[in-house]
Design an enzyme around this catalytic site. Structure first.
Site, PDB file in Angstrom:
ATOM      1  N   ALA A 175       0.810  -1.212   0.000  1.00 31.45           N
ATOM      2  CA  ALA A 175       0.000   0.000   0.000  1.00 31.45           C
ATOM      3  C   ALA A 175       0.844   1.262   0.000  1.00 31.45           C
ATOM      4  CB  ALA A 175      -0.914   0.004   1.224  1.00 31.45           C
ATOM      5  N   CYS A 176       0.322   2.300  -0.660  1.00 35.10           N
ATOM      6  CA  CYS A 176       0.915   3.631  -0.544  1.00 35.10           C
ATOM      7  C   CYS A 176      -0.224   4.631  -0.532  1.00 35.10           C
ATOM      8  CB  CYS A 176       1.918   3.904  -1.658  1.00 35.10           C
ATOM      9  SG  CYS A 176       1.225   4.020  -3.306  1.00 35.10           S
ATOM     10  N   GLY A 177       0.105   5.893  -0.630  1.00 34.24           N
ATOM     11  CA  GLY A 177      -0.912   6.928  -0.497  1.00 34.24           C
ATOM     12  C   GLY A 177      -2.019   6.804  -1.522  1.00 34.24           C
TER      13      GLY A 177
END
Lengths: 93, 155
Positions: free
Chosen positions: A8-10
């Site tokens: 996951a990232c932003g």
């Protein structure tokens, strides 16, 4: 058994794409059957069931009750080996 | 290859900027003017940078890779800026560690998985401190394309 890894990232735009690919390559090399779930940080909670590991490229303060490893080294190139070893530790357990 | 897609209108050498927001506004405006991004791109970019910063400290060299949600992008592209003076970016994966940035790779991403190869090339460039040092010395746009071409051909 197939292991589910959340990456996951932003915005699930750039950095998680890179990190997800690295995790796939790493697992392939080590004979680990893996299913990648590439999402936004905000979507982690609803995707938790069955997850063995979370790799993020953003800061996460919450404890999801699942091992969490920072994938930042995949972006900066600094400390990649250590991160790969940590990922393998979790997935081989 | 990235170097083949680089456009003079999206490359800035000797860019003067006061803050990271200023850099993002200037590069974002170029993306919008060239049709790569929608009018909403710049504000979305700045908002995302606040929440999920993109500064990197690559062995002491500050780099930033601002980008935002695909919904603000028409066409994928890369804008590159070499700044005259560094501006402060927050480091990716933190909310308070700063890095002084003179080199910015701004990304307009439309479909991340379709551009995995391009994203990987950019990361390979960013991870090579020798390439970064060369880019920091550049005064002409052509040199940036040349340096990136050489790096990509070596991969």
């Amino acid at each position: 058994m197939k292991k589910k890894v959340i990456v996951a990232c932003g915005g699930a735009v750039a950095t998680s794409t890179i990190a997800a690919n690295k995790v796939v390559e790493l697992c392939k090399k080590n004979g680990i059957d893996v299913e990648i779930c590439q999402i936004r940080i905000s979507e982690i909670e609803s995707n938790l069931p069955g997850t063995s590991l979370i790799v993020t490229t953003s800061k996460v303060k919450r404890d999801y009750g699942v091992p969490l490893i920072t994938g930042m080294p995949f972006i900066s190139g600094v400390g990649v080996e250590k991160t790969e070893a940590a990922i393998l530790d979790v997935l081989k357990a | 290859m990235i170097w083949e897609e680089l456009k003079d209108s999206l490359i800035f050498t000797g860019l003067q900027a006061e803050t990271s927001d200023d850099v993002m506004r200037q590069l974002g405006a170029a993306f919008i003017n060239e049709g790569y991004c929608k009018e909403t791109y710049v504000e979305a970019l700045i908002a995302r940078e606040k929440e999920f910063p993109t500064g990197l400290d690559v062995d002491g060299i500050g780099v930033a890779i601002p980008h935002t949600d695909v919904s603000h992008v028409n066409e994928p592209g890369i804008a590159i800026a070499v700044l005259t003076d560094p501006v402060t970016f927050i480091q990716m994966g933190t909310d308070d560690e700063i890095t002084q940035v003179k080199l910015v790779f701004m990304l307009a991403v439309k479909d991340p998985n379709a551009h995995l190869e391009n994203l990987q090339q950019i990361i390979a460039i960013i991870q090579d401190t020798e390439v970064l040092k060369k880019l920091l010395e550049v005064t002409e746009k052509k040199e940036i394309i040349k340096i990136i071409k050489e790096k990509e051909n070596s991969l």
